[in-house]
Design a protein around this motif. Structure first.
Motif, PDB file in Angstrom:
ATOM      1  N   THR A  39       0.823  -1.219   0.000  1.00  0.00           N
ATOM      2  CA  THR A  39       0.000   0.000   0.000  1.00  0.00           C
ATOM      3  C   THR A  39       0.852   1.261   0.000  1.00  0.00           C
ATOM      4  O   THR A  39       0.373   2.334  -0.369  1.00  0.00           O
ATOM      5  CB  THR A  39      -0.942   0.022   1.216  1.00  0.00           C
ATOM      6  OG1 THR A  39      -0.167  -0.107   2.419  1.00  0.00           O
ATOM      7  CG2 THR A  39      -1.954  -1.121   1.140  1.00  0.00           C
ATOM      8  N   GLU A  42       3.362   0.469  -4.033  1.00  0.00           N
ATOM      9  CA  GLU A  42       2.710   0.415  -5.342  1.00  0.00           C
ATOM     10  C   GLU A  42       2.283   1.805  -5.827  1.00  0.00           C
ATOM     11  O   GLU A  42       2.482   2.132  -7.006  1.00  0.00           O
ATOM     12  CB  GLU A  42       1.539  -0.565  -5.311  1.00  0.00           C
ATOM     13  CG  GLU A  42       2.003  -2.019  -5.248  1.00  0.00           C
ATOM     14  CD  GLU A  42       0.861  -3.015  -5.165  1.00  0.00           C
ATOM     15  OE1 GLU A  42      -0.313  -2.573  -5.095  1.00  0.00           O
ATOM     16  OE2 GLU A  42       1.133  -4.232  -5.162  1.00  0.00           O
ATOM     17  N   PRO A  43       1.728   2.674  -4.963  1.00  0.00           N
ATOM     18  CA  PRO A  43       1.443   4.046  -5.426  1.00  0.00           C
ATOM     19  C   PRO A  43       2.709   4.806  -5.820  1.00  0.00           C
ATOM     20  O   PRO A  43       2.671   5.633  -6.743  1.00  0.00           O
ATOM     21  CB  PRO A  43       0.763   4.691  -4.213  1.00  0.00           C
ATOM     22  CG  PRO A  43       0.190   3.551  -3.445  1.00  0.00           C
ATOM     23  CD  PRO A  43       1.171   2.434  -3.613  1.00  0.00           C
ATOM     24  N   ARG A  46       3.632   3.750  -9.283  1.00  0.00           N
ATOM     25  CA  ARG A  46       2.739   4.416 -10.244  1.00  0.00           C
ATOM     26  C   ARG A  46       3.140   5.877 -10.436  1.00  0.00           C
ATOM     27  O   ARG A  46       3.063   6.411 -11.553  1.00  0.00           O
ATOM     28  CB  ARG A  46       1.285   4.312  -9.773  1.00  0.00           C
ATOM     29  CG  ARG A  46       0.705   2.906  -9.882  1.00  0.00           C
ATOM     30  CD  ARG A  46      -0.808   2.916  -9.765  1.00  0.00           C
ATOM     31  NE  ARG A  46      -1.261   3.343  -8.455  1.00  0.00           N
ATOM     32  CZ  ARG A  46      -1.463   2.512  -7.431  1.00  0.00           C
ATOM     33  NH1 ARG A  46      -1.239   1.210  -7.573  1.00  0.00           N
ATOM     34  NH2 ARG A  46      -1.890   2.974  -6.266  1.00  0.00           N
ATOM     35  N   MET A  47       3.583   6.519  -9.360  1.00  0.00           N
ATOM     36  CA  MET A  47       4.031   7.902  -9.467  1.00  0.00           C
ATOM     37  C   MET A  47       5.243   8.004 -10.390  1.00  0.00           C
ATOM     38  O   MET A  47       5.316   8.894 -11.251  1.00  0.00           O
ATOM     39  CB  MET A  47       4.384   8.444  -8.079  1.00  0.00           C
ATOM     40  CG  MET A  47       4.727   9.922  -8.045  1.00  0.00           C
ATOM     41  SD  MET A  47       5.254  10.444  -6.387  1.00  0.00           S
ATOM     42  CE  MET A  47       7.015  10.078  -6.502  1.00  0.00           C
ATOM     43  N   ASP A 302       4.894   7.818   3.917  1.00  0.00           N
ATOM     44  CA  ASP A 302       4.410   8.742   2.885  1.00  0.00           C
ATOM     45  C   ASP A 302       5.463   9.756   2.440  1.00  0.00           C
ATOM     46  O   ASP A 302       5.203  10.595   1.583  1.00  0.00           O
ATOM     47  CB  ASP A 302       3.112   9.437   3.305  1.00  0.00           C
ATOM     48  CG  ASP A 302       3.250  10.379   4.490  1.00  0.00           C
ATOM     49  OD1 ASP A 302       4.369  10.822   4.786  1.00  0.00           O
ATOM     50  OD2 ASP A 302       2.215  10.675   5.123  1.00  0.00           O
ATOM     51  N   TYR A 305       5.973   9.669  -1.673  1.00  0.00           N
ATOM     52  CA  TYR A 305       5.124  10.413  -2.609  1.00  0.00           C
ATOM     53  C   TYR A 305       5.054  11.890  -2.269  1.00  0.00           C
ATOM     54  O   TYR A 305       4.785  12.719  -3.144  1.00  0.00           O
ATOM     55  CB  TYR A 305       3.738   9.782  -2.735  1.00  0.00           C
ATOM     56  CG  TYR A 305       2.846   9.845  -1.531  1.00  0.00           C
ATOM     57  CD1 TYR A 305       2.119  10.989  -1.230  1.00  0.00           C
ATOM     58  CD2 TYR A 305       2.692   8.738  -0.704  1.00  0.00           C
ATOM     59  CE1 TYR A 305       1.280  11.042  -0.131  1.00  0.00           C
ATOM     60  CE2 TYR A 305       1.851   8.782   0.400  1.00  0.00           C
ATOM     61  CZ  TYR A 305       1.146   9.935   0.676  1.00  0.00           C
ATOM     62  OH  TYR A 305       0.320   9.985   1.776  1.00  0.00           O
ATOM     63  N   GLU A 308       7.581  14.023  -4.387  1.00  0.00           N
ATOM     64  CA  GLU A 308       7.477  14.009  -5.853  1.00  0.00           C
ATOM     65  C   GLU A 308       8.097  15.246  -6.506  1.00  0.00           C
ATOM     66  O   GLU A 308       8.867  15.105  -7.477  1.00  0.00           O
ATOM     67  CB  GLU A 308       6.023  13.863  -6.294  1.00  0.00           C
ATOM     68  CG  GLU A 308       5.875  13.840  -7.816  1.00  0.00           C
ATOM     69  CD  GLU A 308       4.445  13.654  -8.278  1.00  0.00           C
ATOM     70  OE1 GLU A 308       4.225  13.606  -9.506  1.00  0.00           O
ATOM     71  OE2 GLU A 308       3.539  13.555  -7.416  1.00  0.00           O
TER      72      GLU A 308
END
Length: 317
Positions: A39, A42-43, A46-47, A302, A305, A308
């Motif tokens: 969790t 994987e995001p 994708r980013m 977190d 992300y 970014e």
């Protein structure tokens, strides 16, 4: 392949502790995946794909058995993926993007004798470059202190899942099981550069236990930190990102232990926390590694992300 994609330096992503899973680690979990940490990771993948990096074309994941000593993970898991990335892309160099323990695996390679002069940038996020007191709690005593009822560290959640697996159908002594099946945890306890972190109460007074007198020492990280100059000599650009704003265990309160096998440097009875960390790792530990340093107000998971904009800047995406 478009010229835009072909110009990209490929990324090898090295996940953190508990961020790799397969049948060898826990039977029945299948081929390599992010497992418990999917969790979070994987995001992030994708980013990176949204930034133009296609998985297994310009973006590669170095899964590894996080139970094994860090140097072994670098040799047997990271190096083959770097070679694969270079073969697929035709590039001579890769960028290593690393989270938490993954940064130590990467450092083991770029500071090692078998380094192949093939890393352009080393980007580490929330890596405990001087260790973490949380790891001492598990290595020496098998559990964390509970200073705040109901508040759980993410490492504790993942660790409890793994310990539940170890307990299945076998005689179980937690400390001995951890030290036997999870030797890499010793590579994550605080090193000399962290400073003294055990605050022992004896005869009504508290004083720090000197690292030099402790039984549980992080010899591996002490050596790694003593040779970090090799990274700069090898012309690798280093970016170090730490999370802040989360209550994080900074020091551990202890009392003398009566057990010859548990809490050998003191039984943990509490902790002192600081907001200068990400909930798992103190920023001062992350910044033991010299490089371009950035703070992000984020938790241990977190931070990826939330970084970014910085990643786009550093990777030219």
């Amino acid at each position: 392949m478009s010229s835009f994609l072909s110009q990209k330096v490929p990324i090898v992503f090295v996940p953190g502790l508990f961020g790799s899973m397969n049948d060898q680690i826990i039977p029945g979990t299948g081929d390599w995946s992010f497992g418990l940490a999917r969790t979070a990771y994987e995001p992030f993948i994708r980013m990176l794909e949204n930034m133009g990096y296609r998985l297994n074309e310009q973006l590669f994941v170095a899964f590894y058995d996080w139970r094994r000593p860090i140097g072994i993970s670098a040799e047997h898991s990271l190096v083959p993926v770097i070679q694969w990335a270079k073969q697929v892309t035709g590039a001579s160099h890769v960028n290593l993007v690393c989270h938490s323990m993954g940064g130590l695996v990467a450092r083991a390679y770029v500071q090692g004798d078998t380094y192949q002069n093939d890393v352009d940038q080393l980007l580490v996020f929330a890596t405990p470059n001087a260790g973490s007191p949380i790891s001492y709690c598990y290595w020496a005593g098998g559990k964390l202190p509970r200073p705040v009822p109901g508040k759980r560290n993410v490492l504790e959640i993942y660790m409890n899942v793994y310990l539940a697996y170890l307990e299945q159908g076998r005689p179980f002594k937690r400390v001995q099981a951890i030290q036997r099946h999870f030797p890499s945890l010793l590579d994550l306890v605080p090193a000399a550069d962290y400073g003294d972190y055990l605050l022992e109460k004896k005869n009504g007074a508290e004083s720090f236990v000197p690292y030099s007198s402790m039984v549980v020492k992080n010899h591996y990280m002490d050596l790694l930190n003593s040779t970090m100059g090799l990274i700069y000599e090898r012309n690798i650009r280093i970016t170090v990102v730490a999370g802040i704003g989360q209550e994080t265990i900074h020091y551990l309160r202890t009392v003398p232990s009566l057990s010859p096998t548990k809490w050998v440097d003191g039984r943990v009875v509490g902790s002192i926390s600081s907001s200068a960390g990400d909930g798992s790792v103190m920023a001062k530990s992350v910044f033991t590694l010299e490089g371009d340093k950035y703070y992000v107000e984020a938790t241990h998971l977190d931070i990826l992300y939330k970084s970014e904009p910085l990643l786009r800047q550093l990777l030219g995406s």
